[in-house]
Design an enzyme around this catalytic site. Structure first.
Site, PDB file in Angstrom:
ATOM      1  N   HIS A 121     -18.517  -3.306 -38.600  1.00  0.00           N
ATOM      2  CA  HIS A 121     -18.301  -3.454 -40.045  1.00  0.00           C
ATOM      3  C   HIS A 121     -18.930  -4.701 -40.634  1.00  0.00           C
ATOM      4  O   HIS A 121     -18.869  -4.921 -41.835  1.00  0.00           O
ATOM      5  CB  HIS A 121     -16.800  -3.471 -40.370  1.00  0.00           C
ATOM      6  CG  HIS A 121     -16.122  -4.776 -40.013  1.00  0.00           C
ATOM      7  ND1 HIS A 121     -15.724  -5.073 -38.745  1.00  0.00           N
ATOM      8  CD2 HIS A 121     -15.803  -5.849 -40.758  1.00  0.00           C
ATOM      9  CE1 HIS A 121     -15.174  -6.275 -38.715  1.00  0.00           C
ATOM     10  NE2 HIS A 121     -15.210  -6.778 -39.930  1.00  0.00           N
TER      11      HIS A 121
HETATM   12  C1  UD1 Z   1     -13.417  -7.878 -45.035  1.00  0.00           C
HETATM   13  C2  UD1 Z   1     -13.686  -9.358 -44.759  1.00  0.00           C
HETATM   14  C3  UD1 Z   1     -14.173  -9.502 -43.330  1.00  0.00           C
HETATM   15  C4  UD1 Z   1     -13.189  -8.881 -42.342  1.00  0.00           C
HETATM   16  C5  UD1 Z   1     -12.915  -7.435 -42.735  1.00  0.00           C
HETATM   17  C6  UD1 Z   1     -11.837  -6.856 -41.851  1.00  0.00           C
HETATM   18  C7  UD1 Z   1     -14.508 -10.790 -46.600  1.00  0.00           C
HETATM   19  C8  UD1 Z   1     -15.703 -11.430 -47.197  1.00  0.00           C
HETATM   20  N1  UD1 Z   1     -14.739  -9.883 -45.617  1.00  0.00           N
HETATM   21  O1  UD1 Z   1     -14.630  -7.188 -44.921  1.00  0.00           O
HETATM   22  O2  UD1 Z   1     -14.279 -10.892 -43.006  1.00  0.00           O
HETATM   23  O3  UD1 Z   1     -13.737  -8.943 -41.049  1.00  0.00           O
HETATM   24  O4  UD1 Z   1     -12.464  -7.395 -44.099  1.00  0.00           O
HETATM   25  O5  UD1 Z   1     -11.899  -5.478 -41.775  1.00  0.00           O
HETATM   26  O6  UD1 Z   1     -13.409 -11.075 -47.003  1.00  0.00           O
HETATM   27  N2  UD1 Z   1     -12.800  -0.272 -48.390  1.00  0.00           N
HETATM   28  C9  UD1 Z   1     -12.053   0.879 -48.532  1.00  0.00           C
HETATM   29  N3  UD1 Z   1     -10.712   0.787 -48.289  1.00  0.00           N
HETATM   30  C10 UD1 Z   1     -10.099  -0.363 -47.942  1.00  0.00           C
HETATM   31  C11 UD1 Z   1     -10.883  -1.514 -47.821  1.00  0.00           C
HETATM   32  C12 UD1 Z   1     -12.223  -1.458 -48.044  1.00  0.00           C
HETATM   33  O7  UD1 Z   1     -12.558   1.940 -48.837  1.00  0.00           O
HETATM   34  O8  UD1 Z   1      -8.883  -0.368 -47.745  1.00  0.00           O
HETATM   35  C13 UD1 Z   1     -14.265  -0.196 -48.645  1.00  0.00           C
HETATM   36  C14 UD1 Z   1     -14.628  -0.478 -50.091  1.00  0.00           C
HETATM   37  O9  UD1 Z   1     -15.656   0.370 -50.439  1.00  0.00           O
HETATM   38  C15 UD1 Z   1     -15.184  -1.881 -50.051  1.00  0.00           C
HETATM   39  C16 UD1 Z   1     -15.738  -2.004 -48.624  1.00  0.00           C
HETATM   40  O10 UD1 Z   1     -14.916  -1.162 -47.828  1.00  0.00           O
HETATM   41  O11 UD1 Z   1     -16.143  -2.091 -50.999  1.00  0.00           O
HETATM   42  C17 UD1 Z   1     -15.688  -3.412 -48.079  1.00  0.00           C
HETATM   43  O12 UD1 Z   1     -14.386  -3.974 -48.203  1.00  0.00           O
HETATM   44  P1  UD1 Z   1     -14.187  -5.555 -48.364  1.00  0.00           P
HETATM   45  O13 UD1 Z   1     -12.757  -5.898 -48.258  1.00  0.00           O
HETATM   46  O14 UD1 Z   1     -14.922  -6.071 -49.538  1.00  0.00           O
HETATM   47  O15 UD1 Z   1     -14.949  -6.140 -47.113  1.00  0.00           O
HETATM   48  P2  UD1 Z   1     -14.828  -5.755 -45.577  1.00  0.00           P
HETATM   49  O16 UD1 Z   1     -16.149  -5.279 -45.121  1.00  0.00           O
HETATM   50  O17 UD1 Z   1     -13.660  -4.885 -45.355  1.00  0.00           O
HETATM   51  N1  UDP Z   2      -8.163  -2.317 -35.541  1.00  0.00           N
HETATM   52  C1  UDP Z   2      -7.299  -1.244 -35.770  1.00  0.00           C
HETATM   53  N2  UDP Z   2      -7.837  -0.003 -36.027  1.00  0.00           N
HETATM   54  C2  UDP Z   2      -9.180   0.222 -36.030  1.00  0.00           C
HETATM   55  C3  UDP Z   2     -10.050  -0.868 -35.779  1.00  0.00           C
HETATM   56  C4  UDP Z   2      -9.506  -2.121 -35.559  1.00  0.00           C
HETATM   57  O1  UDP Z   2      -6.080  -1.410 -35.740  1.00  0.00           O
HETATM   58  O2  UDP Z   2      -9.588   1.366 -36.239  1.00  0.00           O
HETATM   59  C5  UDP Z   2      -7.586  -3.653 -35.331  1.00  0.00           C
HETATM   60  C6  UDP Z   2      -7.940  -4.308 -34.021  1.00  0.00           C
HETATM   61  O3  UDP Z   2      -6.972  -4.018 -33.063  1.00  0.00           O
HETATM   62  C7  UDP Z   2      -7.988  -5.792 -34.367  1.00  0.00           C
HETATM   63  C8  UDP Z   2      -8.271  -5.821 -35.848  1.00  0.00           C
HETATM   64  O4  UDP Z   2      -8.139  -4.488 -36.330  1.00  0.00           O
HETATM   65  O5  UDP Z   2      -6.738  -6.424 -34.153  1.00  0.00           O
HETATM   66  C9  UDP Z   2      -9.663  -6.322 -36.131  1.00  0.00           C
HETATM   67  O6  UDP Z   2      -9.950  -6.149 -37.490  1.00  0.00           O
HETATM   68  P1  UDP Z   2     -11.420  -6.062 -38.058  1.00  0.00           P
HETATM   69  O7  UDP Z   2     -12.354  -5.722 -36.966  1.00  0.00           O
HETATM   70  O8  UDP Z   2     -11.360  -5.167 -39.240  1.00  0.00           O
HETATM   71  O9  UDP Z   2     -11.662  -7.527 -38.625  1.00  0.00           O
HETATM   72  P2  UDP Z   2     -12.135  -8.913 -37.967  1.00  0.00           P
HETATM   73  O10 UDP Z   2     -11.255  -9.233 -36.831  1.00  0.00           O
HETATM   74  O11 UDP Z   2     -13.577  -8.761 -37.607  1.00  0.00           O
HETATM   75  O12 UDP Z   2     -12.005  -9.865 -39.108  1.00  0.00           O
END
Ligand code: UD1
Ligand code: UDP
Length: 375
Positions: free
Chosen positions: A211
């Protein structure tokens, strides 16, 4: 005798990893009968990225929902700042706790520090030394406005000291992901039916998550990574619970059809924590660009191949549970075969599973003496 007032604690979260890593803090606050307010920024909002974790991890409903949703960095950060400031002004917490490196974390820390509310940053001091990453900017800025820096390891403490942060503010506590993993793996092994549901068996598959902006928002890189997955699928089953950002980019870049054609690749929706832990624990190997998953695989004794050019979790590389391979197909594949040959004899470096207890002890004792006049 005058009763000592307890500090007013506010915990703020916004995304999947924050919910997971703060869950042991909620358990500890409950165990100690310490009241707190919980604010959810709503950065993550879908059932499978948000609510499912409250259920899986037995976390009470938030007191406030900011409902910020998706958007640019400026929009997300700015909206949180405006909305959370109103709540802070009304509730006047003594200390605000945040965890990690997301936009939710930085915006909250900034809003609190401007109002002279103490900020406790859990997972302080992680550094990838790559300012191209939005998370690195969030980490540095959050650490520099925080009053209590809960560093998971000595390495993260050293990073903070190198940046001139006062030693007295830093506490090495371990990472709450150890607490969460230890507590939930037993429940997951018992409760989760994910292996049966996916018709797979123990140690026969690779697990993939992806991601990171630098990987999935770049068409070339995403194609290279998919090409590595295609190659690995010649010999192995690959399970890929897909993050919504990645789903969106795959559609935008017209990559849906080529991916669907890959045999042995199972793309599924993001999973709840218990299902994910079970899938991770039983995988032969994990490929990921996630931060938390580099830690969890190290704790669960599963080899990890990190599809990035750097990591803010160098401890996992030092103990040899993890290898950093970049994003080129050939490097990813070589990394996989290298990790498969390795013995799993490492010792995880993120603490003994008592990080939440240490953090709550500190905020309920030290924070009290710093924020409130004693009787
Ligand atoms: C965010 C964090 C990242 C973290 C990740 C965990 C920032 C800058 N990034 O990235 O550090 O590792 O969360 O997963 O804060 N979306 C949905 N449903 C949701 C959430 C997101 O559809 O519940 C989609 C939306 O289209 C959105 C895109 O995912 O635009 C990205 O979501 P966003 O929270 O902006 O960034 P992440 O890539 O999730
Ligand atoms: N995770 C989850 N379901 C998924 C993928 C990840 O529960 O389908 C959990 C995983 O166990 C870990 C956390 O999400 O604890 C990691 O989150 P993510 O990779 O979104 O963010 P990051 O750690 O890179 O900020």
């Amino acid at each position: 005798m005058k009763k000592i007032q307890k500090p007013k604690i506010c915990v703020v979260l916004g995304t999947r990893p924050e919910i997971i890593k703060l869950s042991p803090i909620f358990s500890e606050l409950k165990r100690k009968k310490i009241r707190y307010n919980l604010i959810h920024t709503g950065q993550h909002y879908s059932l499978k990225m948000d609510k499912i974790f409250f259920a899986d991890l037995r976390i009470p409903e938030p007191h406030y929902l900011l409902g910020i949703g998706p958007g640019t960095h400026g929009r997300q950060t700015g909206t949180i700042l405006m909305r959370i400031e109103k709540i802070f002004l009304k509730d006047k917490p003594d200390i605000v706790l945040v965890e990690g490196d997301t936009n939710s974390v930085f915006a909250t820390a900034l809003a609190a520090s401007k109002l002279k509310i103490k900020v406790g940053h859990i997972e302080a001091g992680l550094r990838s030394f790559d300012r191209e990453m939005p998370e690195e900017v969030n980490r540095i800025l959050t650490d520099h406005v925080s009053d209590f820096l809960f560093a998971p390891t000595e390495i993260s403490k050293k990073n903070l000291i190198t940046e001139g942060i006062d030693k007295r503010k830093i506490f090495v506590t371990g990472n709450t992901i150890v607490d969460a993993t230890i507590e939930n793996i037993k429940i997951a092994e018992k409760k989760s039916k994910i292996l049966t549901d996916l018709l797979i068996s123990n140690k026969t598959y690779f697990l993939v998550t992806l991601h990171r902006v630098e990987n999935v928002d770049n068409k070339n890189r995403l194609k290279e990574i998919i090409s590595a997955i295609r190659e690995l699928c010649r010999t192995h089953l690959v399970i890929f619970p897909i993050h919504p950002r990645t789903t969106k980019r795959i559609k935008e870049f017209n990559l849906s059809k080529p991916i669907k054609r890959i045999k042995n690749l199972k793309i599924i929706e993001p999973l709840g924590y218990l299902d994910f832990l079970k899938l991770e624990r039983n995988a032969r190997l994990v490929l990921t660009d996630s931060g938390g998953i580099q830690e969890e695989t190290c704790i669960l004794n599963i080899p990890c191949v990190t599809i990035r050019e750097n990591t803010e979790r160098p401890e996992t590389v030092s103990v040899k549970s993890n290898i950093i391979v970049g994003w080129k197909s050939v490097d990813i594949i070589n990394g996989v075969y290298k990790m498969l040959k390795k013995k799993r004899t490492w010792k995880q470096p993120f603490g003994n599973g008592k990080a939440a207890k240490k953090i709550v002890d500190i905020i309920s004792k030290v924070a009290l003496s710093l924020t409130l006049p004693l009787p």
